[in-house]
Design a protein around this motif. Structure first.
Motif, PDB file in Angstrom:
ATOM      1  N   ASP A  38       0.869  -1.183   0.000  1.00 19.57           N
ATOM      2  CA  ASP A  38       0.000   0.000   0.000  1.00 19.57           C
ATOM      3  C   ASP A  38       0.901   1.227   0.000  1.00 19.57           C
ATOM      4  OD1 ASP A  38      -1.717   2.132   0.503  1.00 19.57           O
ATOM      5  OD2 ASP A  38      -2.973   0.996   1.896  1.00 19.57           O
ATOM      6  N   SER A  39       0.921   1.944  -1.105  1.00 21.79           N
ATOM      7  CA  SER A  39       1.839   3.072  -1.262  1.00 21.79           C
ATOM      8  C   SER A  39       1.465   4.281  -0.424  1.00 21.79           C
ATOM      9  CB  SER A  39       1.919   3.479  -2.741  1.00 21.79           C
ATOM     10  OG  SER A  39       2.479   2.439  -3.515  1.00 21.79           O
ATOM     11  N   LEU A  40       0.251   4.307   0.131  1.00 20.55           N
ATOM     12  CA  LEU A  40      -0.212   5.472   0.884  1.00 20.55           C
ATOM     13  C   LEU A  40       0.255   5.466   2.327  1.00 20.55           C
ATOM     14  CD1 LEU A  40      -3.884   5.757  -0.461  1.00 20.55           C
ATOM     15  CD2 LEU A  40      -1.847   6.996  -1.230  1.00 20.55           C
ATOM     16  N   ASN A  80       2.798  -0.987   6.614  1.00 28.95           N
ATOM     17  CA  ASN A  80       2.453  -2.139   5.776  1.00 28.95           C
ATOM     18  C   ASN A  80       2.745  -3.436   6.512  1.00 28.95           C
ATOM     19  OD1 ASN A  80       1.626  -1.840   2.713  1.00 28.95           O
ATOM     20  ND2 ASN A  80       2.991  -0.109   3.122  1.00 28.95           N
ATOM     21  N   PRO A  86       6.709   6.957   3.424  1.00 27.65           N
ATOM     22  CA  PRO A  86       5.623   6.377   2.631  1.00 27.65           C
ATOM     23  C   PRO A  86       6.185   5.425   1.570  1.00 27.65           C
ATOM     24  CG  PRO A  86       5.336   8.744   2.852  1.00 27.65           C
ATOM     25  CD  PRO A  86       6.704   8.431   3.386  1.00 27.65           C
ATOM     26  N   SER A 138       5.232   4.975  -1.243  1.00 29.00           N
ATOM     27  CA  SER A 138       5.214   5.618  -2.564  1.00 29.00           C
ATOM     28  C   SER A 138       6.570   6.203  -2.924  1.00 29.00           C
ATOM     29  CB  SER A 138       4.158   6.729  -2.600  1.00 29.00           C
ATOM     30  OG  SER A 138       4.419   7.718  -1.602  1.00 29.00           O
ATOM     31  N   THR A 139       7.429   6.419  -1.927  1.00 26.46           N
ATOM     32  CA  THR A 139       8.758   6.975  -2.194  1.00 26.46           C
ATOM     33  C   THR A 139       9.799   5.893  -2.441  1.00 26.46           C
ATOM     34  OG1 THR A 139       9.394   6.997   0.158  1.00 26.46           O
ATOM     35  CG2 THR A 139       8.200   8.924  -0.701  1.00 26.46           C
ATOM     36  N   TYR A 140       9.416   4.613  -2.337  1.00 30.60           N
ATOM     37  CA  TYR A 140      10.360   3.513  -2.491  1.00 30.60           C
ATOM     38  C   TYR A 140      10.664   3.259  -3.963  1.00 30.60           C
ATOM     39  CZ  TYR A 140       9.628   2.052   2.412  1.00 30.60           C
ATOM     40  OH  TYR A 140       9.581   1.993   3.771  1.00 30.60           O
ATOM     41  N   LYS A 159      10.364  -1.757  -3.012  1.00 31.04           N
ATOM     42  CA  LYS A 159       8.984  -2.239  -2.903  1.00 31.04           C
ATOM     43  C   LYS A 159       8.928  -3.758  -2.990  1.00 31.04           C
ATOM     44  CE  LYS A 159       6.280   1.735  -4.484  1.00 31.04           C
ATOM     45  NZ  LYS A 159       5.351   2.258  -5.512  1.00 31.04           N
TER      46      LYS A 159
END
Length: 320
Positions: free
Chosen positions: A92-94, A100, A135, A137-139, A144
């Motif tokens: 979950d990128s949020l 997670n 977050p 989303s920054t990976y 990821k």
């Protein structure tokens, strides 16, 4: 005898008149890496989805056991024994990487204390501790993927399905993923890997099954599969014309290149055949300046068994 982590007899799956899996037999020993190799549409992901209880096999399929549990009657116990990392990240990128992980711990009904301990241990193992509070989303893609596998390990599965886990990763991230897979197996985990990368299968797998048009076209170790394909040879190069001519006489049947002073003989690259060639040269008092061995690689196997799907690499030679 080694126990089987996965055993499937006559695995079948059709959608309407489209047959995806047509009687696939699988036998995967515990603590090994088994690779299902094949082109797009061969049925690799369908096999993973059936073995991990995400979809049902056709009624005509034979018995299927995963982790010692019957797929038809013990699905819940089977799910508890496995972990699945699909082609597309379940991250979950949020939320953060740590969040997670804690979410997965909650899903596995771990206590808060145990969940935090497992999370901290796995984040450290996968080199994600520094990024844990950021977050997802920054990976990067590789981060990821590492987080995805770490989340899969929260439930301590003994069998892990990795469905094309390195697709889209850069070479460095792909090699990091290979290291992680090897470490999992060294801990006794069984890994069922699907991939389109021939190098990946060659590098990792204890056994490889080539899936094509819903059937197993061949199965064995990488070396066993390579021996299925003709075209292996030994090439001898000489700098002295007299030695070259004497070698051509001693090695009757060799293909000659008089301009390059090279001889080429069919060979499977085995130690026995190489010794025979060298013994014949020694008996004649001849020494080659260079000996190279070409054995078919998995590219050659893949093309021979699947009818040419994909783009082959150039044949590889080793100098001895």
């Amino acid at each position: 005898m080694t126990e089987l982590a996965i055993a499937a007899d006559g695995l079948r799956k059709s959608y309407g008149d489209k047959t995806v899996l047509d009687g696939v037999d699988l036998a995967v020993p515990e603590g090994t890496i088994f690779c299902l190799l094949g082109p797009n549409g061969a049925g690799k992901t369908t096999a993973v989805k059936i073995l991990s209880t995400l979809i049902s096999p056709d009624p005509a399929s034979g018995p299927i056991r995963v982790g010692g549990h019957d797929l038809a009657t013990e699905a819940q116990a089977l799910r508890a024994a496995i972990g699945v990392t699909g082609q597309f990240s379940a991250v979950d990128s949020l939320i953060t990487g740590e969040e997670n992980m804690l979410l997965m711990a909650d899903l596995h009904h771990l206590s808060k204390r145990e969940g935090r301990q497992v999370t901290a241990r796995l984040l450290e193992r996968f080199d994600l501790t520094e990024a844990a509070g950021k977050p997802a989303s920054t990976y990067s893609g590789g981060m990821k993927r590492r987080l995805d596998i770490a989340m899969t390990l929260v439930g301590n599965p003994r069998i892990i399905f990795l469905d094309e886990p390195t697709t889209g990763l850069d070479p460095r991230s792909r090699h990091n993923m290979w290291r992680i897979v090897r470490e999992l197996v060294s801990d006794g985990v069984t890994v069922f890997l699907t991939t389109q990368y021939l190098e990946e299968a060659d590098e990792l797998a204890d056994r490889i099954a080539v899936l094509n048009d819903g059937r197993i076209a061949a199965e064995g170790t990488a070396e066993e599969l390579k021996r299925l394909v003709p075209g292996g040879h030994v090439r001898l190069r000489f700098t002295d014309p007299a030695s070259y001519r004497s070698a051509a006489t001693a090695l009757s049947g060799a293909s000659r290149d008089d301009e390059a002073l090279t001889l080429q003989l069919p060979s499977d690259g085995s130690q026995r055949e190489l010794r025979s060639i060298l013994d014949r040269l020694d008996s004649a008092g001849i020494e080659a300046d260079e000996l190279t061995v070409h054995t078919p690689d998995l590219d050659d196997v893949f093309f021979a068994l699947t009818g040419g799907a994909g783009v082959p690499d150039q044949p590889k030679e080793s100098v001895r």
